[in-house]
Design an enzyme around this catalytic site. Structure first.
Site, PDB file in Angstrom:
ATOM      1  CG  HIS A  90      -2.123  -0.914   1.039  1.00  0.00           C
ATOM      2  ND1 HIS A  90      -3.093  -0.746   0.079  1.00  0.00           N
ATOM      3  CD2 HIS A  90      -2.453  -2.051   1.714  1.00  0.00           C
ATOM      4  CE1 HIS A  90      -3.986  -1.720   0.164  1.00  0.00           C
ATOM      5  NE2 HIS A  90      -3.612  -2.538   1.143  1.00  0.00           N
ATOM      6  CG  ASP A 111      -2.135  -3.745   5.035  1.00  0.00           C
ATOM      7  OD1 ASP A 111      -1.297  -2.833   5.042  1.00  0.00           O
ATOM      8  OD2 ASP A 111      -3.321  -3.569   4.668  1.00  0.00           O
ATOM      9  CD  GLU A 112      -5.047  -5.922   1.637  1.00  0.00           C
ATOM     10  OE1 GLU A 112      -6.111  -6.584   1.675  1.00  0.00           O
ATOM     11  OE2 GLU A 112      -5.028  -4.709   1.369  1.00  0.00           O
ATOM     12  CB  VAL A 113       3.511  -7.136   0.593  1.00  0.00           C
ATOM     13  CG1 VAL A 113       4.704  -6.638  -0.233  1.00  0.00           C
ATOM     14  CG2 VAL A 113       3.565  -6.558   2.004  1.00  0.00           C
ATOM     15  CG  HIS A 114      -1.593  -6.805  -3.439  1.00  0.00           C
ATOM     16  ND1 HIS A 114      -2.201  -7.919  -2.894  1.00  0.00           N
ATOM     17  CD2 HIS A 114      -2.386  -5.754  -3.091  1.00  0.00           C
ATOM     18  CE1 HIS A 114      -3.300  -7.576  -2.273  1.00  0.00           C
ATOM     19  NE2 HIS A 114      -3.437  -6.262  -2.363  1.00  0.00           N
TER      20      HIS A 114
END
Length: 449
Positions: free
Chosen positions: A185, A241-244
């Site tokens: 993010h 969070d959410e380390v795409h």
């Protein structure tokens, strides 16, 4: 002749005045000196006050301190709140001294961020409803300076605004916790051409390539600037969070090939490096990170990384039918990994639809009732303690997505959720209190999603 007599009279008067001043001024000066000494020493008033030290820049010497160095008792020098980036010190394990769990309200500032004047009105309400902290997710609303000034929005808070927000939080007994994303993010950073080379995936600005040259330096500079504005902070949230797309850059592929494809370790290497940097930047700082990237990593791998000595996980789940047993499995896993505490995260807005226009109160109430069951179950975990819960209020799902419902629309939902946590359920008393603070009736049957 008369003029001469007149002059003699004037001279005589001046002589008499001078003599009176000479004989009577010592006691007066002595008394004045004694009173001044009392004020400098503190007497029974100043000694009991907590007066903040002057924050002098460019190593300027405090003129008041210099003037009274020889007249007052030497006081122990206050240590720098933030240490130099180069200063070597052992990482400080988060303080586990007994404190009541915090109930903190999350302000997501990446869309339609409230003005300070609005916060001035809302902070007292939060405190009255049972909140005792706020989580400020700055994104591009922080007044970054120097090379980082490109990151700030044209609507960003000014340094003076930050000081006012801190003052308001303190006035209403709200623990202020800054949040800065350091891995996933990071769209508000990586959208700028200057930082394209630091993307994990070349075509997407979501995640940082932690192995790219300059990546860690960028994160450190961001954290340093925010920490300097919050030297009094006890807690700091580093996101993560959410380390795409993790593992997709050429740097990451080479690292994974050399390390048995251990994606968990790749993630942990970066967040533990950030944790060690933060504990050197501010001794005693207690760190928080979102837990979702840890859910697929074994407890042994987490323990080997040392993350449990640097930060605490914040377990998040926003759905109304949340599986309490699933959350219990995460808590057990983090206990096995050596974490001494856990945080939880619910949602009072912004988690029921990417373009939601109004807040379905019942949806968020059910989420909090499930979290209340988890909180009640915490005594069964012997070595991990519940540190607090963040009631998240998302403005956008990501930096480039549309706005969810705006904050003012969600205030009734926030009141319901805070009162539910205060009383353990949304019973008649909780409902009555919420309605009293809001000045309106709440009909949950009309707020189904």
């Amino acid at each position: 002749m008369s003029n001469q007599k007149f002059m003699r009279m004037i001279i005589g008067c001046l002589v008499i005045v001078a003599m009176v001043k000479y004989f009577f001024s010592p006691s007066s000066n002595k008394e004045t000196s004694h009173k001044t000494h009392q004020i400098i020493q503190g007497d029974k008033f100043w000694a009991n006050q907590r007066i903040p030290q002057l924050n002098l820049v460019h190593s300027q010497e405090d003129p008041v301190k210099k003037e009274h160095t020889d007249n007052t008792e030497a006081q122990p020098e206050k240590k720098e709140t933030i240490q130099s980036n180069q200063e070597e010190s052992e990482p400080k394990i988060p303080d586990d001294s007994p404190t009541d769990p915090l109930k903190i309200v999350h302000f997501d500032l990446k869309g339609a961020a409230p003005k300070v004047k609005y916060l001035e009105q809302i902070f007292p309400l939060l405190s009255s409803l049972g909140a005792n902290g706020i989580l400020l997710e700055y994104e591009d609303m922080f007044p970054y300076e120097g090379e980082l000034s490109i990151l700030k929005s044209s609507f960003a808070y000014s340094p003076e605004d930050i000081e006012e927000i801190k003052s308001l939080a303190k006035r209403h007994k709200l623990e202020l916790i800054p949040l800065v994303q350091v891995f996933g993010h990071m769209e508000f950073v990586l959208k700028h051409e200057k930082y394209f080379k630091l993307r994990e995936v070349e075509t997407f600005p979501n995640s940082l390539n932690s192995l790219a040259q300059g990546g860690m330096g960028l994160v450190q500079d961001m954290l340093t600037q925010v920490m300097k504005k919050h030297p009094e902070a006890k807690w700091f949230h580093i996101g993560a969070d959410e380390v795409h797309g993790l593992g997709e850059s050429e740097d990451s592929k080479r690292w994974l090939e050399a390390n048995s494809g251990d994606m968990g370790k790749l993630f942990l290497n970066h967040v533990t490096a950030v944790g060690r940097f933060m504990t050197k930047l501010k001794r005693g700082i207690k760190l928080i990170l979102w837990d979702d990237m840890l859910r697929k990593v074994s407890s042994d791998t987490i323990k080997e990384s040392g993350l449990q000595d640097l930060a605490l996980p914040m377990i998040w789940k926003y759905i109304p039918n949340m599986d309490v047993k699933e959350i219990g499995s995460y808590i057990y896993k983090y206990e096995q990994a050596g974490f001494k505490g856990v945080w939880f995260a619910s949602a009072f807005k912004g988690a029921s639809g990417i373009d939601q226009k109004w807040t379905p109160i019942n949806h968020h109430l059910k989420n909090h009732l499930q979290w209340q069951k988890v909180i009640t179950s915490m005594p069964q975990y012997k070595s991990v303690r519940f540190r607090g819960i963040a009631l998240t209020g998302w403005q956008r799902y990501e930096h480039h997505t549309v706005l969810c419902e705006l904050l003012p629309v969600a205030i009734p939902s926030l009141a319901v959720c805070l009162q539910t946590l205060k009383y353990g359920s949304f019973d008649a008393k909780a409902q009555s209190e919420a309605q009293r603070f809001l000045g309106c009736q709440i009909e949950l049957s009309k707020n189904e999603w």
